[in-house]
Design a protein around this motif. Structure first.
Motif, short mmCIF file in Angstrom:
data_model
loop_
_atom_site.label_atom_id
_atom_site.label_comp_id
_atom_site.label_asym_id
_atom_site.label_seq_id
_atom_site.Cartn_x
_atom_site.Cartn_y
_atom_site.Cartn_z
N HIS A 164 1.19 -1.64 0.43
CA HIS A 164 0.00 -0.31 -0.27
C HIS A 164 0.75 0.88 -0.03
O HIS A 164 0.47 2.50 -0.11
N ALA A 194 1.49 1.89 -3.03
CA ALA A 194 0.48 1.59 -4.00
C ALA A 194 1.25 0.28 -5.39
O ALA A 194 1.04 0.43 -6.74
N GLU A 195 1.59 -0.73 -4.95
CA GLU A 195 1.79 -2.30 -5.67
C GLU A 195 1.18 -3.32 -5.68
O GLU A 195 0.96 -3.38 -4.31
N ASN A 206 -7.82 -2.74 -6.55
CA ASN A 206 -7.05 -1.37 -6.74
C ASN A 206 -6.51 -1.14 -7.39
O ASN A 206 -5.18 -1.49 -8.45
N TYR A 245 -3.08 0.39 -8.41
CA TYR A 245 -1.82 -0.25 -8.29
C TYR A 245 -1.30 -0.71 -9.34
O TYR A 245 -2.11 -0.80 -10.46
#
Length: 310
Positions: A103, A106-107, A167, A170
């Protein structure tokens, strides 16, 4: 009688030629290969150290009590680990791997560990290949690594699709070391060709292959240079050897045999012929070559890269 006398002379000439080749190889440094490449920026290379730390986490027995203490702020949050699978879970089809949701950056990351010298199944994957045996969308790839990558994709694409849907902003990152690097390189290519199954665009997919074996033909290495990044450290053997990996490992019990094969191939095969061979395998994607700037210095490191691999 003359034929008998000529045989020792021929052997001496051959031994001298091989000795000269070995001597040149010992003096040769990989820095020469990338001295004309463009320099990588700090921003381009920024993900690599923390990605390497994440790969180390795959080797850990207990992530909450790591054997390799986090350094440089690259710690792993155990609560963000989605799943981990070991050799038993993978039925020997592939090395252990982990899916991690980062987080902070963002992956969504799938990391695969490298070759375990004590596992016969890893050698089966590595040696399941005749040079360029498996065709892949107009090129050739390592057969055993493609099978392993296909197994991982079939096993995990639903989980990855759910994570991508939850997400959407991401990046989807595939990374691995050594044998695992070859697996994730081909896994990335499979993901690009099956984006509809993952619900993601190509510009949201990235791969960082650390010390990857040669596993793609030259045209594929160039075609996927926008998504696959290979990291090679100095004179690392696995990505740089000119001998097929199956020849290397089959010759371990006879080292002179391997030297003989490599010497003959390097001496008798023209570089133009090597480049024209569509089945010849190369390290995948864009290359980042970490080399020493000065001889005998451990502190002058510089990142070098090329976007076309060769």
């Amino acid at each position: 009688m003359s034929a008998i006398c000529g045989l020792p002379i021929l052997e001496c000439v051959y031994c001298l030629a091989c000795a000269r080749w070995v001597w040149k190889k010992c003096l040769y440094t990989a820095g020469y290969e990338s001295e004309n490449w463009g320099l990588a920026t700090a921003q381009e290379f920024e993900p690599v150290p923390r990605i390497c730390r994440l790969i180390l986490a795959v080797y850990e027995d207990d992530i909450r009590n790591p054997q390799w203490a986090p350094q440089g702020g690259y710690g792993i949050n155990p609560d963000w680990v989605i799943l981990r699978k070991d050799y038993d879970d993978n039925q020997g089809r592939v090395t252990p791997y982990m899916i991690y949701l980062d987080h902070d950056h963002a992956e969504i990351i799938l990391a695969v560990s490298g070759l375990n010298l004590g596992k016969e199944s890893d050698y089966i994957v590595l040696l399941d290949n005749k040079l360029g045996q498996a065709e892949f969308h107009g090129g050739y790839v390592h057969n055993g690594l493609l099978k392993a990558a296909g197994w991982v994709f079939d096993a995990e694409y639903e989980i990855l699709r759910e994570l991508v849907a939850e997400n959407p902003n991401y990046m989807l990152i595939f990374t691995g070391h050594s044998l695992g690097a070859g697996v994730v390189a081909l896994l990335t290519m499979l993901a690009v060709h099956n984006r509809d199954k993952l619900g993601i665009s190509r510009n949201k997919i990235r791969c960082f292959a650390i010390a990857s074996p040669r596993c793609t033909s030259l045209n594929l290495a160039v075609r996927y240079a926008d998504v696959i990044n290979s990291v090679v450290l100095q004179d690392d053997f696995l990505p740089r050897t000119t001998a097929a990996l199956e020849d290397v490992f089959k010759s371990l019990l006879c080292w002179p045999c391997l030297l003989c094969i490599m010497c003959l191939k390097d001496t008798c095969t023209l570089e133009e012929k090597k480049l024209r061979d569509p089945r010849r395998l190369y390290a995948p994607g864009r290359l980042y070559h970490i080399v020493e700037r000065k001889p005998f210095s451990l502190f002058w490191l510089q990142d070098r890269k090329t976007s076309t691999c060769r």
